[in-house]
Design a protein around this motif. Structure first.
Motif, short mmCIF file in Angstrom:
data_model
loop_
_atom_site.label_atom_id
_atom_site.label_comp_id
_atom_site.label_asym_id
_atom_site.label_seq_id
_atom_site.Cartn_x
_atom_site.Cartn_y
_atom_site.Cartn_z
N GLU A 85 0.85 -1.19 0.00
CA GLU A 85 0.00 0.00 0.00
C GLU A 85 0.88 1.23 0.00
OE1 GLU A 85 -3.08 0.31 2.95
OE2 GLU A 85 -3.66 -1.78 2.58
N ILE A 86 0.50 2.22 -0.82
CA ILE A 86 1.23 3.48 -0.83
C ILE A 86 0.49 4.46 0.06
CG2 ILE A 86 1.96 5.43 -2.26
CD1 ILE A 86 2.11 3.57 -4.64
N ARG A 87 1.17 5.04 1.02
CA ARG A 87 0.54 6.07 1.87
C ARG A 87 1.39 7.33 1.82
NH1 ARG A 87 -2.48 3.43 6.33
NH2 ARG A 87 -3.50 1.70 5.28
N PRO A 88 0.75 8.49 1.65
CA PRO A 88 1.51 9.74 1.69
C PRO A 88 2.15 9.92 3.07
CG PRO A 88 -0.75 10.11 0.96
CD PRO A 88 -0.68 8.71 1.44
N PHE A 89 3.34 10.44 3.10
CA PHE A 89 4.09 10.55 4.36
C PHE A 89 3.30 11.26 5.44
CE2 PHE A 89 4.82 14.66 2.53
CZ PHE A 89 4.88 15.51 3.62
N ASN A 90 2.50 12.27 5.02
CA ASN A 90 1.83 13.09 6.04
C ASN A 90 0.59 12.41 6.63
OD1 ASN A 90 0.51 13.31 3.65
ND2 ASN A 90 0.37 15.55 3.62
N THR A 91 0.32 11.17 6.18
CA THR A 91 -0.78 10.42 6.80
C THR A 91 -0.25 9.29 7.67
OG1 THR A 91 -0.98 8.81 5.01
CG2 THR A 91 -2.24 10.86 4.76
N SER A 95 11.18 19.80 5.85
CA SER A 95 11.04 18.78 4.81
C SER A 95 10.49 17.51 5.46
CB SER A 95 12.38 18.54 4.12
OG SER A 95 13.36 18.21 5.07
N PRO A 96 9.84 16.66 4.66
CA PRO A 96 9.14 15.50 5.21
C PRO A 96 10.04 14.51 5.96
CG PRO A 96 8.59 15.82 2.89
CD PRO A 96 9.66 16.79 3.20
N ARG A 97 9.46 13.90 6.97
CA ARG A 97 10.14 12.86 7.76
C ARG A 97 9.15 11.71 7.98
NH1 ARG A 97 13.72 15.69 6.62
NH2 ARG A 97 15.40 16.55 7.88
N VAL A 98 9.66 10.63 8.56
CA VAL A 98 8.77 9.54 8.99
C VAL A 98 8.74 9.53 10.51
CG1 VAL A 98 9.10 8.07 6.98
CG2 VAL A 98 10.70 7.89 8.90
N SER A 116 3.97 22.29 -2.81
CA SER A 116 3.81 23.74 -2.94
C SER A 116 2.69 24.23 -2.04
CB SER A 116 3.54 24.10 -4.38
OG SER A 116 2.57 23.23 -4.92
N GLY A 117 1.59 23.50 -2.00
CA GLY A 117 0.45 24.00 -1.24
C GLY A 117 0.34 23.38 0.13
N GLY A 118 1.45 23.08 0.77
CA GLY A 118 1.37 22.46 2.09
C GLY A 118 0.94 21.01 1.94
N PRO A 119 0.52 20.41 3.05
CA PRO A 119 0.24 18.99 3.00
C PRO A 119 -1.15 18.66 2.42
CG PRO A 119 -0.05 19.79 5.21
CD PRO A 119 0.32 20.98 4.37
N SER A 120 -1.58 19.43 1.42
CA SER A 120 -2.89 19.14 0.85
C SER A 120 -2.75 17.96 -0.10
CB SER A 120 -3.43 20.33 0.09
OG SER A 120 -2.67 20.50 -1.08
N VAL A 121 -3.82 17.27 -0.30
CA VAL A 121 -3.77 16.03 -1.05
C VAL A 121 -4.71 16.10 -2.25
CG1 VAL A 121 -4.52 13.62 -0.91
CG2 VAL A 121 -3.08 14.59 0.87
#
Ligand code: XMP
Length: 519
Positions: free
Chosen positions: A32-38, A66-69, A342-347
């Motif tokens: 399963e692919i999950r966006p980092f921010n979820t 920048s994104p982390r886990v 660019s637009g923050g953690p919007s999906v």
């Protein structure tokens, strides 16, 4: 949640994250692919993946925010494999160092084994020649390893191109093993999942059984409507749902009068006669062609067809009493949430063509039994369900149909000429055994008349263009290299057999810069 062994792919927004899932599916692994921010520590515990892969990203770990886990990921005791940005995140979070800029490598690169290593653990089977070809796409690079890691392979611009912490089963690479241009990338995934204890328990037969059980549980004894387009996706969805709930499913086939020769009849007879699926054949060609009269702008054509399609579908669906669900052949690439930087953690979620917006408008709930599958897996499922090969192997056909293969104004005359020419072209391709090598092939009728001579007379008829492309996903494409003999023979047949065409050209544009369709 699936009973299969699960692998979690944490997506940091790379263009090629889907290909990681693709490579794993080829190995019969459920991922399963999950966006980092979820992904939080809770989701990790809940999902309990047996291994985790961290994707690439357009971001730079050297930038603040920048994104982390979640740090807990590294304390779960599961194997972790970081790719490109994923590698850099691992280093940043586990005590290494990453430097920004000036080390860019894009495209083909070659990795040599580090001293004492010639392809061990997840890199086993590599370096059979001196160097291993890989695909790079990075600006930053790791400059200091986190404790516990050692270097397995290096490239000229990425001295830590392949690294491993064997004790914790943490692995990372600077390149992209998931893309086609890393020839032995598949081997790395194969080694990784084996090491993580995966047995390869994800097959189409098990998918089919589970999907049927899921549909039954979701729908119960209520009714479902399915919009059939005649394409592979909606057809496979319909047959699968019919197998699950029988006559609680009604299909609606909207015929906009822009289909190929005999296509409507073929679809209707296949579903009614072979599968006995309740089917409404909505022949609304007059309505669509009427609305398209005088329209030559491509976007207006598309919008006109899209809007009418929704109206018509709704009209027929309203007659099906008590329907509570709408079935769609949405595929995995349509639903993967992509991460926006660019637009923050919007999906953003891509919506499906044709019936987008319908469910809300009609107050219907969605049944999407293919939303975990890639296109070729849908074909495999179709085979599993017994759909004929000739149907499953059909070339894709666009929702707006022949409208976008008829530049300029659409008239019934032109459509008729186009259908005949298209049928000759496809017949030629089949006769020469080329159909399965080609992604899509069709004729476009051009808004140009040209002068010709046939017999002793002058002709003044339409010119047409033949289009045939190879592609793996429709995103990029190249023209098919027919022999001159084939092209000559086909042009002669079209001009002799199709009244109204006196000139034939072959479109040799690739995509990009062209598109596959003419509009
Ligand atoms: P282009 O022309 O954009 O096409 O290179 C790429 C692929 O998409 C198909 N296509 C569509 N499919 N609705 C569809 O269902 C559409 O509006 C549409 N437009 C293009 C095209 O046939 C090719 O396979």
């Amino acid at each position: 949640m699936t009973q299969h062994q699960r692998l979690l792919i944490i997506d940091f927004g790379s263009q090629v994250t889907q290909l990681i899932a693709r490579r794993l599916r080829e190995l019969n692994i459920y991922s399963e692919i999950r966006p980092f921010n979820t992904v939080t520590a809770d989701t990790l515990r809940e999902m309990a993946p047996q291994a985790v892969i961290l994707s690439g990203s357009p971001a730079s770990v050297t930038e603040t925010d920048s994104p982390r886990v979640p740090q807990e990921l590294f304390e779960m005791g599961v194997p972790v494999f970081g790719i490109c940005y994923g590698q850099q995140v691992m280093m940043a979070q586990l005590g290494g160092r990453v430097e920004a800029g000036h080390h860019a490598e894009y495209g083909r690169a070659f990795i040599s084994p580090a001293a004492g290593h010639k392809g061990d653990s997840i890199f086993a089977g590599l370096f059979e020649t001196e160097r291993e070809q890989v695909w790079m796409s990075h600006g930053d690079r790791v400059t200091e390893l986190a404790p516990g890691f050692e270097i397995i392979g290096t490239s000229p611009n990425a001295p830590m191109a392949m690294i491993a912490d064997e004790a914790r089963h943490f692995y990372a690479v600077q390149f992209h093993p998931e893309v086609h241009h890393t020839p032995h990338g598949r081997k790395i995934f194969e080694n990784f999942v084996k090491l993580a204890g995966f047995t390869g328990d994800w097959t189409m037969a098990s998918y089919r059984d589970e999907a049927i059980a899921t549909i039954r549980a979701q729908v119960g004894d209520r009714k479902v409507i399915c919009g059939l387009s005649g394409g592979v996706d909606s057809s496979v969805a319909a047959v699968l749902i019919h197998e699950a709930i029988g006559d609680q499913l009604t299909c609606v086939f909207v015929d906009h009068g822009l289909l190929r020769l005999n296509e409507a009849e073929e679809v209707v007879s296949m579903f009614r006669d072979n599968y006995n699926i309740p089917l409404i054949h909505a022949d609304e060609s007059d309505l669509f062609l009427g609305a398209l009269e005088g329209v030559s702008d491509p976007e207006t054509k598309r919008k006109t067809i899209g809007k009418l399609f929704i109206d018509v579908f709704q009209k027929y669906a309203n007659d099906i009493e008590g329907a509570e669900f709408l079935a769609q052949g949405t595929l995995y690439p349509d639903v993967i949430e992509s991460v926006s930087f660019s637009g923050g953690p919007s999906v953003t979620i891509k919506s499906h063509h044709n019936v987008g917006g319908l469910p809300e408008k009609m107050g219907l709930k969605l049944v999407e039994p293919l939303r975990e599958l890639f296109k070729d897996e849908v074909r495999a499922l179709g085979r599993e369900l017994g759909l004929p090969d000739s149907f499953i192997g059909r070339h894709p056909f666009p929702g707006p149909g022949l409208a976008i293969r008829c530049p300029g104004e659409i008239t019934r005359d032109k459509l008729e000429i186009l259908r005949k020419a298209d049928a000759v072209f496809i017949d030629q391709i089949r006769k020469h055994g080329l159909y399965d090598e080609i992604w899509q092939a069709f004729v476009a009728i051009l808004p140009v008349r040209t002068v010709g001579v046939m017999g002793d007379g002058r002709t003044y008829d339409y010119a047409c263009a033949l289009r045939a492309v190879t592609s793996v996903d429709g995103m990029t494409a190249d023209y098919y290299p027919f022999s001159h003999e084939f092209l000559g023979e086909t042009a002669t047949r079209i001009i002799n057999e199709v009244k109204g065409i006196n000139r034939c050209t072959y479109d040799i544009t690739s995509k990009p810069p062209g598109t596959i369709e003419w509009e």
